[in-house]
Design an enzyme around this catalytic site. Structure first.
Site, mmCIF file in Angstrom:
data_model
loop_
_atom_site.group_PDB
_atom_site.id
_atom_site.type_symbol
_atom_site.label_atom_id
_atom_site.label_comp_id
_atom_site.label_asym_id
_atom_site.label_seq_id
_atom_site.Cartn_x
_atom_site.Cartn_y
_atom_site.Cartn_z
ATOM 1 N N ASP A 76 1.002 -1.641 -0.323
ATOM 2 C CA ASP A 76 -0.154 -0.012 -0.122
ATOM 3 C C ASP A 76 0.697 1.428 -0.273
ATOM 4 O O ASP A 76 2.120 1.065 0.375
ATOM 5 C CB ASP A 76 -1.076 -0.001 0.911
ATOM 6 C CG ASP A 76 -0.213 0.235 3.087
ATOM 7 O OD1 ASP A 76 0.838 -0.768 2.541
ATOM 8 O OD2 ASP A 76 -0.652 1.348 3.425
ATOM 9 N N GLU A 138 0.110 -1.288 5.879
ATOM 10 C CA GLU A 138 0.800 -0.786 6.742
ATOM 11 C C GLU A 138 1.333 0.284 7.223
ATOM 12 O O GLU A 138 1.537 1.171 8.067
ATOM 13 C CB GLU A 138 2.468 -0.763 5.829
ATOM 14 C CG GLU A 138 3.083 -0.851 6.908
ATOM 15 C CD GLU A 138 3.828 0.595 6.865
ATOM 16 O OE1 GLU A 138 5.161 0.768 7.828
ATOM 17 O OE2 GLU A 138 3.927 1.183 6.073
#
Length: 374
Positions: A76, A138
């Site tokens: 991400d 994350e």
């Protein structure tokens, strides 16, 4: 059929091309990685998270019944809505050796290098495995990694160590702060501001909670110190504050997001206890947004010595930003942070990674494989 990436730069271009913003579904990117690994003869395990629309991915090169090493990265990225971008942030472009795009540095560059090296690693016939652990969300507080770690006992022997490829200039880092974040929500009763006696002001309800946060932030500066970090103390801040509709309407809801960052040895959630107590006393709701522990690896640990030898760099004592390394360590997997680029380039327009940094990461992974095959 889409052309298969034939270089690490092409791999990075493909990864950046996926708009994998934190908190959104990531199936197209995960499927691309899975299919590319399959084409190299490597089986990838797609591990859906409880959200149902995003997944982690885990793959192994080498025998899974032997303790190996994990290369960990997140798929991400933060949003790219800043006005300072000079072109589409999800189309990689090059300018004077800089590879520019959202996630190029944080941290699709490391992921691209790890994936690009898979054919070479597979050809080494490794006696112990190198694992790829790619996680989601994350950037929202390492939300995907705990689910990946829970699945590991069924996928491989306990790893000897994990390398988390966040941007450190390829200098190994031994420690980082932990983090916990909460959302405090107060409810009230709306009404005309001329009649406060007929309503309940939700912002006023939050005031003692905010005061507790400010007091705790000040107290922490005089608390336990660890000079490896900057600042050397645990910290706390109110990051967002919202509430109210108009000046002449009694606010019926108010919300604050508050985070604590803890030096090694301190529990970040425990640092928020005075704030949580104040929220309870005020009748406000308190929800955990995210939490992960600090990292602390001994300088003489095998993993630190191995990374020092592979990089030719003396490990750095600590950084203040956080990673999933603390979660790996808490799961019994010694961990270290080491990846290309500089954290100062992350989360801002025109994020970039130098082409030679990308190549140097490939060389580092190659040396890791060669050291295991020797």
């Amino acid at each position: 059929m889409t052309k298969e990436p034939r270089s690490v730069e092409e791999m990075l271009s493909r990864l950046v091309g996926f708009d994998s913003v934190v908190g959104r579904p990531n199936a197209p990117l995960v499927e691309f990685v899975r299919d590319w690994l399959s084409a190299q003869g490597v089986t990838a395990h797609v591990l859906p998270g409880p959200e149902g629309d995003r997944s982690n991915l885990f793959a192994s090169i080498g025998p899974v019944d032997r303790p190996g090493f994990v290369l960990s990265g997140h798929l991400d990225v933060v949003p790219a809505r800043e006005p300072g971008w000079l072109a589409d942030p999800f189309v990689l472009r090059e300018d004077a050796g800089r590879l520019i795009g959202r996630g190029a540095c944080d941290m699709k560059g490391f992921v691209a290098a790890a994936l690009a090296m898979v054919p070479e690693l597979a050809a080494m016939d490794l006696p112990v495995p190198i694992h790829l652990a790619l996680s989601y969300d994350e950037e929202a507080g390492c939300r995907g990694v705990p689910h990946l770690l829970a699945a590991l006992p069924d996928l491989c022997a306990p790893p000897q160590g994990a390398v988390i490829g966040e941007p450190t200039g390829l200098v190994p880092v031994l420690a980082h702060k932990g983090k916990a974040a909460i959302r405090v929500t107060a409810s009230g009763t709306a009404g005309h501001s001329s009649r406060p006696d007929l309503g309940k002001n939700a912002i006023h309800t939050l005031v003692p909670v905010l005061e507790a946060a400010v007091a705790q932030a000040a107290a922490l500066t005089q608390g336990a110190q660890d000079t490896r970090f900057a600042p050397p103390w645990s910290s706390l801040q109110i990051g967002t504050l919202s509430g109210g509709q108009a000046l002449n309407i009694i606010p019926d809801t108010a919300e604050a997001e508050i985070e604590a960052r803890a030096i090694a040895g301190a529990d970040p959630m425990a640092l928020l206890a005075p704030v949580r107590d104040a929220a309870e006393a005020a009748g406000a709701r308190c929800d955990t947004i995210s939490t992960y522990p600090a990292l602390a690896l001994a300088a003489d640990h095998m993993l630190a010595e191995r990374l020092a030898a592979l990089t030719g760099q003396r490990p750095l004592d600590a950084v203040s930003f956080g990673t999933e390394a603390g979660l790996f360590q808490a799961a019994g997997i010694p961990s270290i942070v080491c990846g290309p680029g500089d954290i100062s380039r992350a989360h801002k327009p025109e994020e970039y990674l130098h082409r030679d940094e990308l190549q140097a990461t490939c060389a580092l992974i190659r040396r890791l494989g060669e050291s295991l095959a020797a």
